[in-house]
Each structure stands twice: as C-alpha cells, then as structure tokens.
Design an enzyme around this catalytic site. Sequence first.
Site, short mmCIF file in Angstrom:
data_model
loop_
_atom_site.label_atom_id
_atom_site.label_comp_id
_atom_site.label_asym_id
_atom_site.label_seq_id
_atom_site.Cartn_x
_atom_site.Cartn_y
_atom_site.Cartn_z
CE1 TYR A 48 -4.42 -2.15 5.19
CE2 TYR A 48 -3.42 -0.01 4.73
CZ TYR A 48 -4.01 -1.19 4.28
OH TYR A 48 -4.16 -1.40 2.93
CB SER A 101 -0.89 0.01 1.24
OG SER A 101 -1.58 1.24 1.38
#
Length: 352
Positions: free
Chosen positions: A201, A188
Amino acid sequence: MTSKTAQTSHQTIAQVVLEVLTYLLYIIVQFAISIVKTLTPYSLRTKKDIEGDVAVITGAGSGIGRLTALRLARLKAKVVVWDVNEEGVEETVKLIKANGGFAKGYKVDLCKREDVYRVAQQTIDEIGEVSILINNAGVVSGKTLLETPDHLIQRTFDVNSISHFWTTKAFLPAMMRKNRGHIVTIASVAGHVGTAKLIDYCASKFAAVGFDESLRLELDSGRYFDIKTSCICPFFIKSTGMFDHANARFIPRLNSNDVADEIVSAILYNRRMVVIPSHLSAAFVLKHVVPWNVYSSLSRFLVPDAHPEENSNKPTLPSFEKSSINKKAIDNNVTIKHRVLGTDVTEEERQP
C-alpha cells in the site's frame, strides 16, 4: 590571454552572476507570494467555477468517492461515476439525481487497461471532454510482505497507482488542447512515510505521489500552466472499510466528510499538496533529519498496528453499504452550511 578573450570571459562571468541573482530574486518573490496565499482566508481567495465541467471520479460507488461526487454535483459539475461495484455506481447516481444534479455511471475494472480506455472513450462520446479527473479508487491488503499473496500486491499497484497512467492518458489530451483542466491524485500520508503491514500500500501511494509531482513538472515544462494537479494525502480515514480498525495513538482517524471537503477545496482553490491533518507534513521532514532508530521507534509508537488481525478476514476493498435516499431531507431542503466552500450540503450527503 588576449584582451578580447579576457573581455569575453568577464562578460560570461557577469552573465552567470546576473542569471543567479535573477533566479534568487524569483525565489524570494515566489516565497512571498506563497506566504501571502497561505495567510489569505478562503473567503478572500478566487474560487474556480466548475459549473458544466465534466468530472470523472474513480471509486465513486461508495465512501470518499461518493461524498466527493455529491459535492461536485451540488456545484453543478457533470459527475461521471466510475467503480467496479455496479450496485454502488447506481446508488451514487441515484443520490445525485435525487438532489437535482447530473450524473452518469459506468462499471470499470481499473486493473484492466483496455477496460479503462474503452470506458474513457465511451464517457467522452456520451458526455463530453473531461476537464476534472479524480483518481480516487484505492485498495489495501493489510498483511506483512511475506503473508501477502502476489495477486494482491499486483492488485494494489494496479488500482492505487498504475491505473492513474491509463486514466490520465485518456483524458489529458483534451485538457492540453484547451490548456485547462484539473487532475487530482488521492494518495495518502502513507505515500510519504512507510508503515509496517502496509508495504504494498505504501509503495503504491509513494508511486502516486511521484506521479503527481512528475506530471506537474511535465505540464509546467510544456507551459500548460492552467492544467492544475492536486495531491491529497490523508491519514487513516473512518468509515471507508479500509482502516476502520487501525491502531494509532494521538492522531485521530479522519472523518470521511472532512476529507471530501478538502478534495473539493483543492479543486476550487488550486491547492497542489493537501496533507490531512496538515501538521503531519512535519513528519515528512523529520524522517530525513533524525537518526533512523529514533524515526523507526516513533513511527511504531504512533502506529502500533495499521491493520489489526481482527480486520484481516473482512473485505479489503472499500465496502458498500446500501443506503436509502432521505426523501424528507431532500423535499424540505434540509442543509448544513459548508464551513470551507460556502456551499450547502444536505444531511443525507453528510453520511459516508
């Protein structure tokens, strides 16, 4: 100093200078090759043939994983669908088979190392040695650090990064024997820049990026140059159930199909780092050269809230929405020309 010692010293210095100049020449050549590759359109690049390759995709029971699975099947790879959602696995397999592709599905809990190893061996025994591995599965908690229960932090790391070790250790030996394969890490943009309310995350995605880079270096050190790795770093994606309500300014959320296209493109053209959208790569450099207060305020301005409270009561795992197969589209072979890969993609396949 004797003349012999002086001569030896001069030879050593000359050798060091020669090595430095040789390495500088190597750097210049590699930069030139990289520039040429970047400027070469995809239509002129050599595209990898993956027909018959066995491709394992984790988290392929829905979302990006499913879309990627459909594309690889269309390229005649043997697709293996892994997901903890058994219903989602069955639906993805059904969609692939309805389009004439090969697919086999397994229910796997990536949080359990023994389950990963067991299903990996079952996959090898029933289908064959895996040459493409896509570590795609991901989860998000979406709360501040002190609001996030310990078990959710553990789950985030287990799925987003630690499971990559187990899947790769299961399938890499066969790739090394043949010096051929491709391992894709779906990371990401959050694996390069931190974001409030996404501490677990972001940390897990930073770990995923580090995993990919270290693995690539280790393979190069072992001279396994034909085992490729790709690290995919997208911004927030629509229609995955993870960041559907993310509050971001100026940078639109990504279309799931576009991200799936980029993943397949990375495999076919051996692209190592894929940032989506590509201009966000500048942010990775920016954070190291501007004062922290500037970077912090800009980051908070661009992403005021990565996971708004209105979404906090919704499932944090990627949601699965049962969909039916569009028989008419399949029967009539309704297709849309793929703008990058040059393959046909059905209307049904375009739905996330």
